[in-house]
Design a protein around this motif. Structure first.
Motif, mmCIF file in Angstrom:
data_model
loop_
_atom_site.group_PDB
_atom_site.id
_atom_site.type_symbol
_atom_site.label_atom_id
_atom_site.label_comp_id
_atom_site.label_asym_id
_atom_site.label_seq_id
_atom_site.Cartn_x
_atom_site.Cartn_y
_atom_site.Cartn_z
ATOM 1 N N LYS A 273 46.755 32.229 28.780
ATOM 2 C CA LYS A 273 46.725 31.710 27.411
ATOM 3 C C LYS A 273 45.300 31.428 26.948
ATOM 4 C CE LYS A 273 51.334 29.653 27.185
ATOM 5 N NZ LYS A 273 52.132 28.432 26.913
ATOM 6 N N MET A 274 44.446 31.119 27.915
ATOM 7 C CA MET A 274 43.034 30.873 27.593
ATOM 8 C C MET A 274 42.258 32.178 27.387
ATOM 9 S SD MET A 274 41.995 27.850 30.276
ATOM 10 C CE MET A 274 42.363 26.127 29.965
ATOM 11 N N HIS A 275 42.869 33.306 27.736
ATOM 12 C CA HIS A 275 42.219 34.618 27.689
ATOM 13 C C HIS A 275 41.030 34.692 28.641
ATOM 14 C CE1 HIS A 275 43.917 35.519 23.384
ATOM 15 N NE2 HIS A 275 44.868 35.248 24.275
ATOM 16 N N ARG A 276 41.157 34.003 29.779
ATOM 17 C CA ARG A 276 40.133 34.113 30.811
ATOM 18 C C ARG A 276 40.279 35.463 31.508
ATOM 19 N NH1 ARG A 276 35.909 31.309 30.547
ATOM 20 N NH2 ARG A 276 35.729 30.742 32.742
ATOM 21 N N ARG A 277 39.212 35.970 32.100
ATOM 22 C CA ARG A 277 39.196 37.331 32.636
ATOM 23 C C ARG A 277 39.408 37.385 34.154
ATOM 24 N NH1 ARG A 277 35.099 41.127 29.215
ATOM 25 N NH2 ARG A 277 35.638 40.367 27.130
ATOM 26 N N TYR A 278 40.149 36.447 34.683
ATOM 27 C CA TYR A 278 40.404 36.410 36.117
ATOM 28 C C TYR A 278 41.656 35.577 36.355
ATOM 29 C CZ TYR A 278 38.315 31.902 35.265
ATOM 30 O OH TYR A 278 38.051 30.672 34.728
ATOM 31 N N LYS A 279 42.183 35.676 37.555
ATOM 32 C CA LYS A 279 43.251 34.797 38.003
ATOM 33 C C LYS A 279 42.702 33.864 39.069
ATOM 34 C CE LYS A 279 47.136 37.780 36.823
ATOM 35 N NZ LYS A 279 48.392 38.424 37.301
ATOM 36 N N ARG A 280 43.469 32.848 39.386
ATOM 37 C CA ARG A 280 42.960 31.830 40.304
ATOM 38 C C ARG A 280 42.671 32.402 41.688
ATOM 39 N NH1 ARG A 280 47.629 27.496 41.830
ATOM 40 N NH2 ARG A 280 48.703 28.703 43.420
ATOM 41 N N GLU A 281 43.349 33.473 42.067
ATOM 42 C CA GLU A 281 43.105 34.087 43.363
ATOM 43 C C GLU A 281 41.674 34.623 43.476
ATOM 44 O OE1 GLU A 281 47.370 33.703 42.785
ATOM 45 O OE2 GLU A 281 45.816 34.605 41.507
ATOM 46 N N ILE A 282 41.144 35.141 42.355
ATOM 47 C CA ILE A 282 39.747 35.616 42.331
ATOM 48 C C ILE A 282 38.797 34.440 42.554
ATOM 49 C CG2 ILE A 282 37.937 36.606 40.862
ATOM 50 C CD1 ILE A 282 39.902 38.672 41.813
ATOM 51 N N TYR A 283 39.103 33.332 41.892
ATOM 52 C CA TYR A 283 38.266 32.141 42.035
ATOM 53 C C TYR A 283 38.252 31.665 43.484
ATOM 54 C CZ TYR A 283 35.983 27.831 40.560
ATOM 55 O OH TYR A 283 35.073 26.809 40.383
ATOM 56 N N GLN A 284 39.424 31.607 44.076
ATOM 57 C CA GLN A 284 39.549 31.180 45.470
ATOM 58 C C GLN A 284 38.752 32.093 46.405
ATOM 59 O OE1 GLN A 284 43.564 31.445 47.143
ATOM 60 N NE2 GLN A 284 43.258 29.453 48.096
ATOM 61 N N GLU A 285 38.803 33.374 46.120
ATOM 62 C CA GLU A 285 38.064 34.347 46.936
ATOM 63 C C GLU A 285 36.559 34.097 46.864
ATOM 64 O OE1 GLU A 285 36.510 38.833 46.431
ATOM 65 O OE2 GLU A 285 38.563 38.494 45.733
ATOM 66 N N LYS A 286 36.048 33.767 45.658
ATOM 67 C CA LYS A 286 34.607 33.529 45.500
ATOM 68 C C LYS A 286 34.173 32.283 46.261
ATOM 69 C CE LYS A 286 34.223 37.104 42.942
ATOM 70 N NZ LYS A 286 33.639 38.325 43.524
ATOM 71 N N VAL A 287 34.980 31.240 46.204
ATOM 72 C CA VAL A 287 34.642 30.008 46.927
ATOM 73 C C VAL A 287 34.608 30.274 48.432
ATOM 74 C CG1 VAL A 287 35.420 27.666 47.488
ATOM 75 C CG2 VAL A 287 35.496 28.480 45.118
ATOM 76 N N LYS A 288 35.595 30.998 48.942
ATOM 77 C CA LYS A 288 35.630 31.324 50.374
ATOM 78 C C LYS A 288 34.426 32.177 50.771
ATOM 79 C CE LYS A 288 40.617 31.045 51.220
ATOM 80 N NZ LYS A 288 41.848 31.808 51.586
#
Length: 441
Positions: free
Chosen positions: A273-288
């Motif tokens: 709904k925010m029209h962000r260009r990623y899903k939370r799984e991508i974010y988690q991958e970057k942190v790891k």
């Protein structure tokens, strides 16, 4: 000749600070006396922000503060609020001149021609979005410098008004950025923060639709400069933080282990709904990925609570996602509806009471995460950039390379630490979340 007194105030992001400093340097010391905004001045210049309603309310408060210092002062509004809502800004009692993005960098021309307090409708420049690029950096008043490398944004997040205020994504050339970095370091600054609206999108040159560079080209070129000094990144989008960048930073001689990666929501439904260009799984991958290459890196995040349609289930998704994530702290923003954004059309509003509750819950989580991160640093060796401190005479403060706030007892021996890089051993954390350290002699 009596010099006119001029004062500046900045609301909002690091990019605004870089631009304010650049504009302030146009006011030659031959003709103007630069004074604190808290003091009497003939001219007050306010660099405004429009990201949230609170930023706009702060602008009104700052105008009143200037009037209280000098009721006859000439007050100029610049920045995103002035760009987007120039009619509203011009109607605020005390404001004399509103300058758009393009005109604010020609401010001296307007001062020379228009410097006259008016009692009738305000002076307005021609307001329009312009995709020209004006290099900017701060220098002189701070231990660190904010250097603008990019401006504007091509993303269309449903809650964000900044692309309307700043225009399309465009960048400075690598050659000019390197020249500015060398100039800043040669003037005694020990740390530079690279700023922009969407720095990971670096490379599109103004006036064209072509990408001449990549962000990777830029950071590799910066890391080769012989000058000594630290380079810190401002916020970078998770989808633009490539794994090769993380690996590169892990071996960099200039870039410090500090990342600020906006998440906004831990719910994929809300991210959509925010029209962000990623899903939370991508974010988690970057942190790891960061943790695997740079275990002690500071990882900060932005989260918006109370976005339209955010149910209790969505919020719990965010909370539990963040709780498990190895990040260091959170910046929590309560959703602020902005005119002409797509999110304002979503009918499922979240009450202010619930927004405040969710904000408080995440702030408590952030405090726990920060203290946990800091406690892991105890008995480690870090390098601190110490800052000038006029408020507390008992301690001298600074930041480590991985962005931990440090203090050491102030004495005659370490007075010279100000604006220097010093090795310390971290000993413990105080009740305010500041780490106490001992210098390595």
């Amino acid at each position: 000749m009596v010099k006119k007194k001029v004062a500046f105030y900045t609301i909002g992001c690091k990019l605004n600070y870089a631009e304010t400093s650049t504009i302030a340097r146009k006011f030659s010391n031959l003709y103007y006396q630069h004074v604190s905004f808290k003091n009497y001045a003939d001219i007050y210049i306010i660099n405004s922000c429009s990201v949230t309603k609170n930023a706009e309310l702060e602008f009104n408060r700052i105008v009143r503060s200037a009037i209280n210092q000098n009721s006859q002062a000439f007050i100029i509004a610049i920045g995103c609020y002035a760009q987007l809502n120039y009619k509203k800004v011009s109607s605020i009692v005390g404001v004399d001149l509103v300058l758009s993005y393009n005109e604010k960098f020609k401010i001296i021309d307007y001062i020379n021609i228009k410097y006259l307090k008016k009692s009738y409708p305000k002076i307005l420049s021609k307001i329009k979005t312009n995709n020209t690029y004006f290099p900017s950096f701060s220098i002189g008043n701070r231990t660190r410098s904010f250097l603008k490398i990019q401006d504007g944004c091509d993303y269309k997040c449903s809650y964000c008004i900044i692309p309307m205020a700043r225009g399309a994504s465009r960048s400075d050339s690598i050659e000019n950025i390197l020249k500015n970095i060398k100039f800043i370091f040669s003037n005694g600054v020990k740390e530079i923060v690279l700023t922009g609206i969407n720095i990971g999108d670096y490379g599109k040159i103004h006036g064209t639709n072509r990408r001449l560079y990549t962000f990777f080209d830029l950071i590799q070129a910066i890391d080769k400069i012989p000058e000594k000094g630290r380079i810190r990144l401002s916020s970078i989008e998770p989808n633009l933080l490539k794994n090769e960048y993380i690996e590169f930073f892990s071996n960099s001689k200039h870039f410090v282990p500090h990342f600020h990666i906006p998440l906004q929501s831990g719910s994929n439904d809300i991210l959509g709904k925010m029209h962000r260009r990623y899903k939370r799984e991508i974010y988690q991958e970057k942190v790891k990925k960061i943790r695997s290459f740079i275990p002690d890196a500071y990882i900060g995040s932005d989260v918006i609570v109370g976005f339209p349609g955010e149910t209790h289930k969505h919020f719990l998704e965010t909370y539990h996602f963040l709780k498990k994530l190895e990040i260091s702290s959170l910046h929590i923003f309560t959703y602020s509806p902005r005119e002409n954004t797509k999110s304002i059309l979503i009918q499922e509003h979240v009450s202010k009471k619930i927004q405040c509750q969710r904000n408080k819950i995440l702030r408590n989580l952030s405090n726990k995460k920060y203290r946990f991160f800091c406690n892991r640093q105890i008995n480690t060796k870090k390098t601190v950039l110490f800052e000038k401190n006029s408020k507390n005479k008992k301690y001298i403060y600074g930041y480590t390379e991985n962005y931990i706030r440090i203090k050491i007892p102030l004495n005659s021996y370490n007075l010279f630490y100000i604006n220097t890089l010093q090795d310390v051993i971290i000993k413990k954390i105080d009740k305010d979340g500041i780490m106490i350290a001992e210098p390595i002699k």
